[in-house]
Enzyme design. Structure first.
Site, PDB file in Angstrom:
ATOM      1  N   SER A 285       0.816  -1.209   0.000  1.00  0.00           N
ATOM      2  CA  SER A 285       0.000   0.000   0.000  1.00  0.00           C
ATOM      3  C   SER A 285       0.854   1.265   0.000  1.00  0.00           C
ATOM      4  O   SER A 285       1.711   1.428  -0.868  1.00  0.00           O
ATOM      5  CB  SER A 285      -0.959  -0.038   1.199  1.00  0.00           C
ATOM      6  OG  SER A 285      -1.951   0.946   1.086  1.00  0.00           O
TER       7      SER A 285
ATOM      8  N   ASP B 196      -9.143  -4.398  -6.366  1.00  0.00           N
ATOM      9  CA  ASP B 196      -8.684  -3.317  -5.488  1.00  0.00           C
ATOM     10  C   ASP B 196      -8.910  -1.974  -6.168  1.00  0.00           C
ATOM     11  O   ASP B 196      -8.359  -1.720  -7.240  1.00  0.00           O
ATOM     12  CB  ASP B 196      -7.201  -3.506  -5.154  1.00  0.00           C
ATOM     13  CG  ASP B 196      -6.617  -2.315  -4.405  1.00  0.00           C
ATOM     14  OD1 ASP B 196      -7.380  -1.619  -3.705  1.00  0.00           O
ATOM     15  OD2 ASP B 196      -5.404  -2.089  -4.534  1.00  0.00           O
TER      16      ASP B 196
ATOM     17  N   HIS C 180      -7.353  -5.173  -1.869  1.00  0.00           N
ATOM     18  CA  HIS C 180      -6.148  -4.372  -1.618  1.00  0.00           C
ATOM     19  C   HIS C 180      -5.067  -5.180  -0.898  1.00  0.00           C
ATOM     20  O   HIS C 180      -3.927  -5.217  -1.344  1.00  0.00           O
ATOM     21  CB  HIS C 180      -6.537  -3.133  -0.806  1.00  0.00           C
ATOM     22  CG  HIS C 180      -5.432  -2.151  -0.638  1.00  0.00           C
ATOM     23  ND1 HIS C 180      -4.779  -1.576  -1.717  1.00  0.00           N
ATOM     24  CD2 HIS C 180      -4.848  -1.622   0.476  1.00  0.00           C
ATOM     25  CE1 HIS C 180      -3.849  -0.738  -1.265  1.00  0.00           C
ATOM     26  NE2 HIS C 180      -3.869  -0.762   0.045  1.00  0.00           N
TER      27      HIS C 180
END
Length: 418
Positions: free
Chosen positions: A138, A332, A388
């Site tokens: 991320s 995602d 994600h």
């Protein structure tokens, strides 16, 4: 180089070459909720950084369950920034445990994770010549390429110890703080969340800017309002999941696994077992919102968001003896694969292996392609059905993909430079 990045790099080197002499480390033989002794080496501890060691960084060390002296080292940085490593270990399926419960969140059990990443490990002095990869998820996609490049350049300067840095692994990375957010509208169109009309109107009127609404004209603003209406009740972490509004106090958005982990991590017995210093935390939380990033957030008193884009570092690494693995979940919408494809394309690398599926248990696990130039290679993969936190949603596909990629690399412990 930013002082916080220096701290991180210093932490990395100290973990590898000095943690064996640390007086604050603890070997964990067992954990509350796990029956019997742990079947691998597990260590926690603190590393002091700074002249007076005024910053104390807590670490987890899991030794490989296969061949620790030959397996690669993975230095994994949680996302956020501000995400807890326990979330990575227990919830995102990176660590060696799964946390379960029998009746309610108070009855916690730990089980071994069959898809654990400690079939890799984080380093110790005896592993200083092992192949080293920097990894993260991320927001840390902004940081990892810079850290990786610094280690390559440190070797070139003759810094000691020489580290056998081989490359980096990124999961659902943030790379550019405009382009990645901007790519959401194209992703929404590809996934049929918005119509052709909305998408084409935005293209026609927004001059390629779908983020900065203050500068939008009437027609652009109308298109983006339609886009926001269509996606306002979509879970960006995984567009297939039910939406939960965290800003609505009437809704409970914490799933059971996070409730269980919170209960477990705040147990006095657990904190004592992990050698958490008394008084250092009041309450364990899965995310430190003081430093957690959101679009447009200004610096805080303890964190500077001073890297706008990591693309330049990717570019410089593409001229090193370096291997990169970039993984995205195809569901995602936080940092969609669309933006990842765009910056990878901008590296202008020749395609070595074209887009093709990879298989897990006879089923398509996702798709991958490989770029290469000289001694550099980059593999980009999407995992089918993943959100994600890719290993959380598709743990087996993630570990199969990563192990296959690692096994395809060739290592030389004597050649640690460019």
């Amino acid at each position: 180089m930013d002082s916080k990045l220096k701290t991180l790099l210093y932490f990395l080197v100290i973990i590898i070459i000095q943690s064996y002499i640390s007086h604050s480390k603890s070997i964990i033989k067992g954990l509350p909720g796990y029956p019997g002794d742990l079947p691998f080496k597990f260590e926690t501890g603190y590393i002091g950084v700074g002249i007076k060691e005024e910053v104390q960084l807590f670490y987890y060390f899991f030794e490989s369950t296969r061949n620790p002296t030959q397996d690669p080292l993975i230095f994994y940085i949680p996302g956020g920034p501000g995400g807890s490593a326990l979330v990575t270990i227990f919830h995102e399926n990176i660590g060696p445990f799964n946390i379960t419960w029998d009746i309610g969140v108070d009855n916690t059990n730990l089980k071994l994770n069959p898809n654990a990443w400690n079939q890799f490990l984080i380093g110790h002095p005896k592993f200083v010549k092992s192949p080293l990869y920097i990894a993260g998820i991320s927001y840390i996609g902004i940081v990892v390429p810079k850290v990786t490049l610094e280690l390559y350049e440190g070797n070139e300067r003759g810094d000691r110890p020489t580290l056998n840095i081989q490359g980096y692994i990124l999961i659902s990375p943030l790379t550019h703080k405009f382009h990645d957010f901007n790519s959401r509208i194209e992703y929404a169109h590809r996934m049929a969340l918005i119509s052709d009309h909305i998408y084409k109107s935005a293209i026609a009127h927004c001059q390629g800017n779908y983020v900065n609404l203050d500068s939008a004209d009437f027609f652009c603003a109308h298109s983006l309002k339609s886009y926001e209406e269509c996606t306002s009740h979509i879970s960006f972490s995984n567009i297939l999941e039910p939406f939960c509004d965290e800003n609505d106090p009437a809704q409970d958005c914490d799933i059971d696994v996070k409730k269980t982990l919170t209960k477990w991590a705040n147990s006095a017995v657990v904190q004592q077992t992990l050698n958490i210093r008394k008084g250092t935390i009041e309450k364990w939380e899965s995310r430190n919102n003081t430093i957690h990033y959101r679009l447009g957030k200004n610096d805080t008193f303890c964190y500077s968001y001073d890297i706008f884009s990591s693309f330049l570092y990717h570019k410089k690494l593409s001229y090193k003896k370096c291997q990169a693995l970039i993984i995205s979940g195809d569901h995602d919408m936080t940092f969609p694969y669309v933006g990842v494809e765009q910056w990878i394309s901008s590296l202008d690398l020749p395609v070595e292996v074209p887009w093709k599926p990879f298989f897990v248990d006879g089923q398509v696990g996702g798709y991958e392609m490989k770029y290469a130039r000289s001694e550099y290679s980059l593999t980009f993969a999407t995992v089918k059905g993943a959100g994600h936190a890719v290993p959380q949603y598709k743990p087996k596909e993630s570990i199969v993909l990563t192990q296959k990629w690692l096994s395809s690399q060739t290592y030389s412990s004597d050649d640690c430079t460019e």
